[in-house]
Design a protein around this motif. Structure first.
Motif, PDB file in Angstrom:
ATOM      1  N   GLU A 100      -1.468  -5.705  24.603  1.00  0.00           N
ATOM      2  CA  GLU A 100      -0.864  -7.343  24.747  1.00  0.00           C
ATOM      3  C   GLU A 100      -1.039  -8.047  23.474  1.00  0.00           C
ATOM      4  OE1 GLU A 100      -1.179 -10.891  28.160  1.00  0.00           O
ATOM      5  OE2 GLU A 100      -0.489  -8.901  29.399  1.00  0.00           O
ATOM      6  N   THR A 101      -0.683  -8.972  23.099  1.00  0.00           N
ATOM      7  CA  THR A 101      -1.380  -9.604  22.048  1.00  0.00           C
ATOM      8  C   THR A 101       0.070 -11.023  22.131  1.00  0.00           C
ATOM      9  OG1 THR A 101      -1.707  -9.640  19.299  1.00  0.00           O
ATOM     10  CG2 THR A 101       0.375  -8.938  20.207  1.00  0.00           C
ATOM     11  N   ASP A 102      -0.388 -11.855  21.007  1.00  0.00           N
ATOM     12  CA  ASP A 102      -0.237 -13.308  20.874  1.00  0.00           C
ATOM     13  C   ASP A 102       0.955 -12.651  19.741  1.00  0.00           C
ATOM     14  OD1 ASP A 102      -2.259 -13.534  18.675  1.00  0.00           O
ATOM     15  OD2 ASP A 102      -3.424 -14.428  19.723  1.00  0.00           O
ATOM     16  N   GLN A 103       1.482 -13.446  19.986  1.00  0.00           N
ATOM     17  CA  GLN A 103       2.793 -13.931  17.867  1.00  0.00           C
ATOM     18  C   GLN A 103       2.198 -13.184  16.763  1.00  0.00           C
ATOM     19  OE1 GLN A 103       5.675 -14.474  18.008  1.00  0.00           O
ATOM     20  NE2 GLN A 103       5.729 -13.607  16.305  1.00  0.00           N
ATOM     21  N   ASP A 104       0.949 -13.698  16.614  1.00  0.00           N
ATOM     22  CA  ASP A 104      -0.950 -13.424  15.563  1.00  0.00           C
ATOM     23  C   ASP A 104      -0.704 -12.598  14.735  1.00  0.00           C
ATOM     24  OD1 ASP A 104       0.138 -15.696  14.967  1.00  0.00           O
ATOM     25  OD2 ASP A 104      -2.728 -16.601  15.868  1.00  0.00           O
ATOM     26  N   ALA A 105       0.138 -11.445  15.844  1.00  0.00           N
ATOM     27  CA  ALA A 105      -0.499 -10.002  16.150  1.00  0.00           C
ATOM     28  C   ALA A 105       0.944  -9.268  15.829  1.00  0.00           C
ATOM     29  CB  ALA A 105      -1.567  -8.900  16.864  1.00  0.00           C
ATOM     30  N   VAL A 106       1.262  -9.590  16.011  1.00  0.00           N
ATOM     31  CA  VAL A 106       3.094  -8.807  16.668  1.00  0.00           C
ATOM     32  C   VAL A 106       3.169  -8.352  15.229  1.00  0.00           C
ATOM     33  CG1 VAL A 106       5.373  -9.220  17.211  1.00  0.00           C
ATOM     34  CG2 VAL A 106       3.642 -10.524  18.678  1.00  0.00           C
ATOM     35  N   ILE A 107       3.421  -8.380  14.171  1.00  0.00           N
ATOM     36  CA  ILE A 107       4.029  -7.581  12.939  1.00  0.00           C
ATOM     37  C   ILE A 107       2.833  -6.626  12.628  1.00  0.00           C
ATOM     38  CG2 ILE A 107       4.107  -8.280  10.503  1.00  0.00           C
ATOM     39  CD1 ILE A 107       6.288  -9.778  11.948  1.00  0.00           C
ATOM     40  N   PHE A 108       1.515  -7.214  13.028  1.00  0.00           N
ATOM     41  CA  PHE A 108       0.835  -5.643  12.535  1.00  0.00           C
ATOM     42  C   PHE A 108       0.995  -4.526  13.687  1.00  0.00           C
ATOM     43  CE2 PHE A 108      -3.488  -3.670  15.077  1.00  0.00           C
ATOM     44  CZ  PHE A 108      -3.756  -3.237  13.672  1.00  0.00           C
ATOM     45  N   LYS A 126       3.853  -4.094  15.342  1.00  0.00           N
ATOM     46  CA  LYS A 126       5.344  -2.990  14.830  1.00  0.00           C
ATOM     47  C   LYS A 126       5.284  -2.138  13.233  1.00  0.00           C
ATOM     48  CE  LYS A 126      10.074  -4.820  14.474  1.00  0.00           C
ATOM     49  NZ  LYS A 126      10.533  -5.885  14.552  1.00  0.00           N
ATOM     50  N   ASN A 127       3.929  -3.144  12.674  1.00  0.00           N
ATOM     51  CA  ASN A 127       3.401  -2.119  11.369  1.00  0.00           C
ATOM     52  C   ASN A 127       3.392  -0.114  11.383  1.00  0.00           C
ATOM     53  OD1 ASN A 127       5.162  -4.087   9.598  1.00  0.00           O
ATOM     54  ND2 ASN A 127       3.920  -4.673   8.854  1.00  0.00           N
ATOM     55  N   ASN A 128       3.133  -0.894  12.854  1.00  0.00           N
ATOM     56  CA  ASN A 128       1.693   0.667  13.182  1.00  0.00           C
ATOM     57  C   ASN A 128       2.628   1.080  14.219  1.00  0.00           C
ATOM     58  OD1 ASN A 128      -0.645   0.784  12.172  1.00  0.00           O
ATOM     59  ND2 ASN A 128      -1.122  -1.406  12.014  1.00  0.00           N
ATOM     60  N   GLY A 129       4.032   0.746  13.958  1.00  0.00           N
ATOM     61  CA  GLY A 129       5.423   2.300  15.027  1.00  0.00           C
ATOM     62  C   GLY A 129       5.038   1.548  16.407  1.00  0.00           C
ATOM     63  N   GLY A 137       4.874  -7.069  24.504  1.00  0.00           N
ATOM     64  CA  GLY A 137       3.568  -5.991  24.950  1.00  0.00           C
ATOM     65  C   GLY A 137       4.129  -5.405  24.415  1.00  0.00           C
ATOM     66  N   CYS A 138       3.041  -4.574  23.556  1.00  0.00           N
ATOM     67  CA  CYS A 138       3.637  -3.696  22.202  1.00  0.00           C
ATOM     68  C   CYS A 138       3.239  -2.471  22.822  1.00  0.00           C
ATOM     69  CB  CYS A 138       2.578  -3.758  21.016  1.00  0.00           C
ATOM     70  SG  CYS A 138       2.160  -5.601  20.630  1.00  0.00           S
ATOM     71  N   LEU A 139       3.848  -1.205  22.997  1.00  0.00           N
ATOM     72  CA  LEU A 139       4.314  -0.099  22.879  1.00  0.00           C
ATOM     73  C   LEU A 139       4.326   0.849  21.897  1.00  0.00           C
ATOM     74  CD1 LEU A 139       3.842   1.686  25.949  1.00  0.00           C
ATOM     75  CD2 LEU A 139       6.186   1.700  26.458  1.00  0.00           C
TER      76      LEU A 139
END
Length: 137
Positions: free
Chosen positions: A100-108, A110-113, A130-132
């Motif tokens: 779970e993250t904030d807007q700052d790390a979403v691209i990180f 996403k770039n890691n799949g 949420g990043c899964l």
């Protein structure tokens, strides 16, 4: 990468964890890594310095949650975060990894799949995501 297991908080790890959580919570979070066998904290070293850390929690059904991930500002943008996630993937067998993250790390993430889902405004004025990352067998 090495597993951090010392009961005394290493100053570099303390600084890194402060990037991933509030400074007030560092000691509490670190003590949870020491006390709970399902929590693991790894440090990424460069020339004897710990410049990155990733903390995970093993969940049921071979699932994993990244609780903390941080890289020292001088070493950001060099692929260390990606290497730490890959290390976790290579040394454990998980069906999924969640963060779970904030807007700052979403691209990180996403770039890691990772697949990204908005969780809405969990705190006043702060949208969380949420990043899964799931693995097929």
């Amino acid at each position: 990468m090495k597993l951090i297991q010392s009961s005394k908080t290493h100053p570099q790890v303390k600084t890194l964890l402060a990037y991933a959580t509030s400074e007030k919570k560092v000691e509490k979070e670190y003590s949870l890594y020491i006390a709970c066998p399902e929590r693991l904290l790894y440090g990424y070293t460069f020339e004897q310095d710990i410049v990155g850390c990733i903390g995970i929690v093993k969940r049921e059904a071979n699932q994993c949650e990244i609780k903390h991930i941080a890289v020292s500002p001088a070493y950001r943008g060099k692929g260390i975060g990606r290497e730490m996630i890959r290390y976790v993937e290579e040394h454990h067998v998980f069906s999924s990894i969640y963060a779970e993250t904030d807007q700052d790390a979403v691209i990180f993430y996403k770039n890691n799949g990772f697949h990204i889902t908005s969780l809405g405004e969990k705190y006043p004025g702060v949208e969380r995501f949420g990043c899964l990352l799931t693995y097929t067998t």
